[in-house]
Design an enzyme around this catalytic site. Structure first.
Site, PDB file in Angstrom:
ATOM      1  CB  VAL A  28      12.329  -2.410  12.190  1.00  0.00           C
ATOM      2  CG1 VAL A  28      12.171  -2.001  13.648  1.00  0.00           C
ATOM      3  CG2 VAL A  28      11.822  -1.297  11.271  1.00  0.00           C
TER       4      VAL A  28
ATOM      5  CG  HIS B 161     -21.551  11.877 -19.226  1.00  0.00           C
ATOM      6  ND1 HIS B 161     -20.179  11.877 -19.071  1.00  0.00           N
ATOM      7  CD2 HIS B 161     -21.904  13.142 -19.569  1.00  0.00           C
ATOM      8  CE1 HIS B 161     -19.722  13.093 -19.333  1.00  0.00           C
ATOM      9  NE2 HIS B 161     -20.744  13.889 -19.629  1.00  0.00           N
TER      10      HIS B 161
ATOM     11  CB  ALA C 195     -14.084  -7.801   7.141  1.00  0.00           C
ATOM     12  CG  HIS C 196     -14.497  -8.121   1.625  1.00  0.00           C
ATOM     13  ND1 HIS C 196     -13.728  -7.141   2.203  1.00  0.00           N
ATOM     14  CD2 HIS C 196     -13.860  -8.458   0.476  1.00  0.00           C
ATOM     15  CE1 HIS C 196     -12.672  -6.891   1.444  1.00  0.00           C
ATOM     16  NE2 HIS C 196     -12.723  -7.683   0.392  1.00  0.00           N
TER      17      HIS C 196
ATOM     18  CG  MET D 123      -5.477 -12.681   7.358  1.00  0.00           C
ATOM     19  SD  MET D 123      -4.336 -12.426   8.735  1.00  0.00           S
ATOM     20  CE  MET D 123      -3.954 -14.126   9.186  1.00  0.00           C
TER      21      MET D 123
ATOM     22  CG  LEU E  65       0.499   2.492   3.243  1.00  0.00           C
ATOM     23  CD1 LEU E  65       0.333   2.216   1.757  1.00  0.00           C
ATOM     24  CD2 LEU E  65       1.606   3.512   3.454  1.00  0.00           C
ATOM     25  CD  GLU E  66      -7.138   1.447   5.414  1.00  0.00           C
ATOM     26  OE1 GLU E  66      -7.717   1.033   4.400  1.00  0.00           O
ATOM     27  OE2 GLU E  66      -7.496   1.125   6.576  1.00  0.00           O
TER      28      GLU E  66
ATOM     29  CB  THR F 172     -10.989 -17.316  16.912  1.00  0.00           C
ATOM     30  OG1 THR F 172     -10.172 -18.254  16.192  1.00  0.00           O
ATOM     31  CG2 THR F 172     -11.964 -18.097  17.784  1.00  0.00           C
TER      32      THR F 172
END
Length: 462
Positions: free
Chosen positions: A238, A441, A317-318, A315, A187-188, A144
């Site tokens: 924070v 190359h 996906a792959h 965590m 960051l992404e 899940t």
């Protein structure tokens, strides 16, 4: 009452892969997913849409700032952002891929149930939905996934203050965007909106970005991202974030409040195990909500298994996909294995950051003797040709056996280059094996070869 050999709860990367592999092995398989579209968080509101936005935003920035050096003359002021078109492209990619999984389920004769799966007892699952029904099975796999972790004091309204889901669909470019958390997701998405014109401020509790990744590479990444215009405020606790009119106010301990148009909360993810009835069927989990499993991914209750983000480990996906393959094979064959040292991790910024195996920090802490080889992108012909001069590859090998222990890359297409390193670790290769392998190359892959050569102090082109 319908019966199946295996019921998979969750149609994300771990769940749908487990279902397909089990069906390939001859089992009668069902998959329960509450969302109408298969693919889970990764495909619907995570990995895939974020990569689409990263690609589009990078092209936008290139058109505005970097085409002239390639001899392509364009008036930067004439480059306009069509955000609705960019978002439509992203949504179209997601739609195509989710429909693709539907097709794979039909191909493999997997029964799909739309609703929330709740374990009534070992071998019995209730599908809660428009038409509730109980199904009987021999085995159950819990897949899940996870959800965004909350942070005390941050009042998420899923509009001005939101998670990655909302940050993938802002209706306009924010003037100022605060990102809470300097991990991969923060960051992404911070890079996406920075490229599109937002002032991005990243707040991180730790004294570094990308916790868990090789600190030397992370330090280099921070310098590059700062040069790109992202502001980092490290060591910031924070204490709150709330909407005030059409703005957001973020408060930090010992610092002045920050006013922003949008706030992205990206402080990690937590297992998504709500309403599965784990306590009712006595499935054990730890104080962080992670389901306890053995080496075959079986929980404390025979016949109930768990994979992916709901158990320990990265965590990714792959990683969940590998566990999905393994749990299906374990159920059928009685044995399975996943080599977690060979699971890569990638940050799809520009430049990309990729890692597999042990970090230099981990080797130092464990007292493992190692040798290091490093090679810069700027000394590679292909990198020069595509104007990708920033970054480098680092190979860590055991000082006594030369076995590859870890590889870390920051630079263009690092996410593709890391596959070779993952394969090397999976096969127990030495740095000499990589160094002695012919690499075409001119390619970026030569950077990995040169880094392997550098382990023994014999890099050719640097």
């Amino acid at each position: 009452m319908k019966e199946h050999d295996l019921v998979v709860i969750g149609g994300g990367p771990g769940g749908y892969v487990a279902a397909i592999r089990a069906a390939q092995l001859g089992l009668n398989v069902a998959c329960i997913e509450k969302e109408s579209a298969l693919g889970g968080t990764c495909l619907r509101v995570g990995c895939i849409p974020s990569k689409a936005m990263l690609e589009s935003s990078e092209l936008f920035q290139m058109a505005k700032n970097h085409l002239a050096e390639h001899g392509v003359s364009i008036n930067a002021d004439s480059v306009k952002l069509d955000l609705p078109a960019m978002l439509k492209r992203k949504d179209g990619i997601v739609s195509q891929l989710t429909k693709g999984i539907d097709g794979l389920f039909r191909k493999n004769k997997i029964t799909r149930y739309l609703g929330h799966g709740k374990i009534v007892a070992p071998g019995k699952v209730l599908v809660e939905g428009a038409q509730p029904e109980e199904i009987v099975c021999k085995n159950i796999v819990i897949a899940t996934g996870s959800k965004s972790a909350p942070l005390k004091g941050v009042e998420v309204d899923n509009e001005r203050i939101g998670t990655s889901t909302e940050a993938l669909a802002f209706p306009e470019v924010p003037g100022t965007m605060v990102v809470i958390g300097a991990g991969v997701i923060g960051l992404e998405l911070g890079c996406v909106w920075s490229r599109l014109g937002a002032k991005v401020i990243v707040l991180e509790y730790l004294d570094r970005i990308l916790p868990g990744m090789d600190s030397e590479i992370a330090t280099e990444a921070q310098k590059i991202f700062t040069k790109q215009g992202i502001e980092f405020r490290l060591g910031m606790k924070v204490t709150g974030a709330k909407v005030s009119g059409k703005k957001c106010v973020v408060t930090c301990e010992g610092a002045e409040p920050i006013t922003a148009d949008r706030v992205l909360l990206a402080v990690g993810r937590i297992p998504n195990t709500e309403n599965l009835n784990l306590d009712g069927v006595h499935v054990a989990y730890d104080n962080r909500g992670r389901i306890q499993v053995d080496q075959h991914f079986q929980t404390t209750i025979p016949g109930i298994y768990a994979i992916g983000d709901v158990i320990g480990g990265a965590m990714l996906a792959h990683k969940a996909e590998e566990e999905g393959m393994a749990v299906a094979e374990g159920i059928v064959w009685g044995h399975c294995h996943v080599n977690y040292d060979a699971i890569p991790a990638i940050v799809y910024t520009h430049p990309e950051i990729a890692s597999v195996g042990k970090t230099e920090d981990q080797l130092k802490e464990a007292g493992v003797p190692y040798k290091k080889g490093s090679f810069p992108y700027m000394a590679n012909g292909r990198a020069k040709a595509i104007a990708a001069n920033e970054g480098r590859a680092k190979v860590l090998a055991h000082a006594e056996t030369d076995r590859v222990l870890g590889v870390h890359i920051i630079g263009a297409h690092a996410g593709d280059l890391i596959a070779e390193a993952a394969l090397a670790i999976e096969f127990g290769a030495s740095s000499e094996d990589i160094a002695r392998t012919s690499h075409a190359h001119p390619t970026l892959a030569e950077i990995v070869k040169e880094a392997a050569l550098a382990v023994d102090g014999r890099a050719i082109h640097f």
